[in-house]
Design a protein around this motif. Structure first.
Motif, short mmCIF file in Angstrom:
data_model
loop_
_atom_site.label_atom_id
_atom_site.label_comp_id
_atom_site.label_asym_id
_atom_site.label_seq_id
_atom_site.Cartn_x
_atom_site.Cartn_y
_atom_site.Cartn_z
N LEU A 52 0.87 -1.17 0.00
CA LEU A 52 0.00 0.00 0.00
C LEU A 52 0.91 1.22 0.00
N VAL A 53 0.70 2.10 -0.99
CA VAL A 53 1.58 3.25 -1.16
C VAL A 53 0.77 4.53 -1.03
N ARG A 54 1.31 5.46 -0.29
CA ARG A 54 0.70 6.79 -0.19
C ARG A 54 1.13 7.57 -1.41
N LYS A 55 0.16 8.04 -2.20
CA LYS A 55 0.46 8.70 -3.48
C LYS A 55 1.39 9.90 -3.34
N PRO A 56 1.10 10.87 -2.48
CA PRO A 56 2.07 11.96 -2.37
C PRO A 56 3.38 11.43 -1.80
N GLY A 57 4.40 11.41 -2.61
CA GLY A 57 5.70 10.95 -2.14
C GLY A 57 6.01 9.50 -2.43
N GLY A 58 5.00 8.68 -2.68
CA GLY A 58 5.21 7.28 -3.01
C GLY A 58 5.78 6.43 -1.90
N HIS A 59 5.44 6.77 -0.65
CA HIS A 59 5.97 6.02 0.48
C HIS A 59 5.08 4.83 0.82
N PRO A 60 5.67 3.62 1.00
CA PRO A 60 4.89 2.46 1.42
C PRO A 60 4.32 2.67 2.82
N VAL A 61 3.16 2.09 3.06
CA VAL A 61 2.46 2.24 4.33
C VAL A 61 2.54 0.93 5.11
N ALA A 62 2.95 1.01 6.35
CA ALA A 62 2.99 -0.16 7.24
C ALA A 62 1.80 -0.13 8.18
N GLY A 63 1.40 -1.28 8.65
CA GLY A 63 0.40 -1.37 9.71
C GLY A 63 -1.04 -1.18 9.31
N ALA A 64 -1.34 -1.18 8.02
CA ALA A 64 -2.75 -1.08 7.62
C ALA A 64 -3.46 -2.37 8.00
N VAL A 65 -4.71 -2.26 8.35
CA VAL A 65 -5.52 -3.42 8.70
C VAL A 65 -6.42 -3.74 7.51
#
Length: 103
Positions: A22-35
């Motif tokens: 799962l990537v946050r569009k602004p900045g393209g950073h992967p997201v940890a800990g999503a449920v």
């Protein structure tokens, strides 16, 4: 946010491993800990959305990767639709990832 396949190609069969990030569009950073709240695997990309299959979340040793076991019963394009809760976001994050199953 956008869900991305770690590897888009998968062999047909039962219990195949698939992984997404799962990537946050602004900045393209992967997201940890999503449920992960909901999953659905179907053949929607080939106009057969009624053709569904089993998908089960599994444990991942990598904090930025979300893993699943899935049954790819036919060599076609499949869509994995996901809904997830991300800390700090009021709305549920939804997205679809396409996979190509081959013999």
């Amino acid at each position: 946010y956008v869900f991305e396949a770690v590897q888009r190609n998968v062999k047909t069969g039962t219990g195949r491993d698939v992984a997404v990030r799962l990537v946050r569009k602004p900045g393209g950073h992967p997201v940890a800990g999503a449920v992960i709240l909901k999953t659905r695997l179907d053949m929607g990309p080939d106009n057969m959305a009624a053709m569904t299959s089993t998908v089960t979340p599994t444990a991942s040793s990598e904090p930025l990767i979300y893993r699943f076991k899935a049954d790819f019963t036919m060599a076609e394009r499949w869509a994995l639709t996901l809904a997830a809760k991300v800390q700090g976001e009021p709305e549920t994050v939804k997205g679809t990832v396409e996979f190509q199953a081959t013999e």
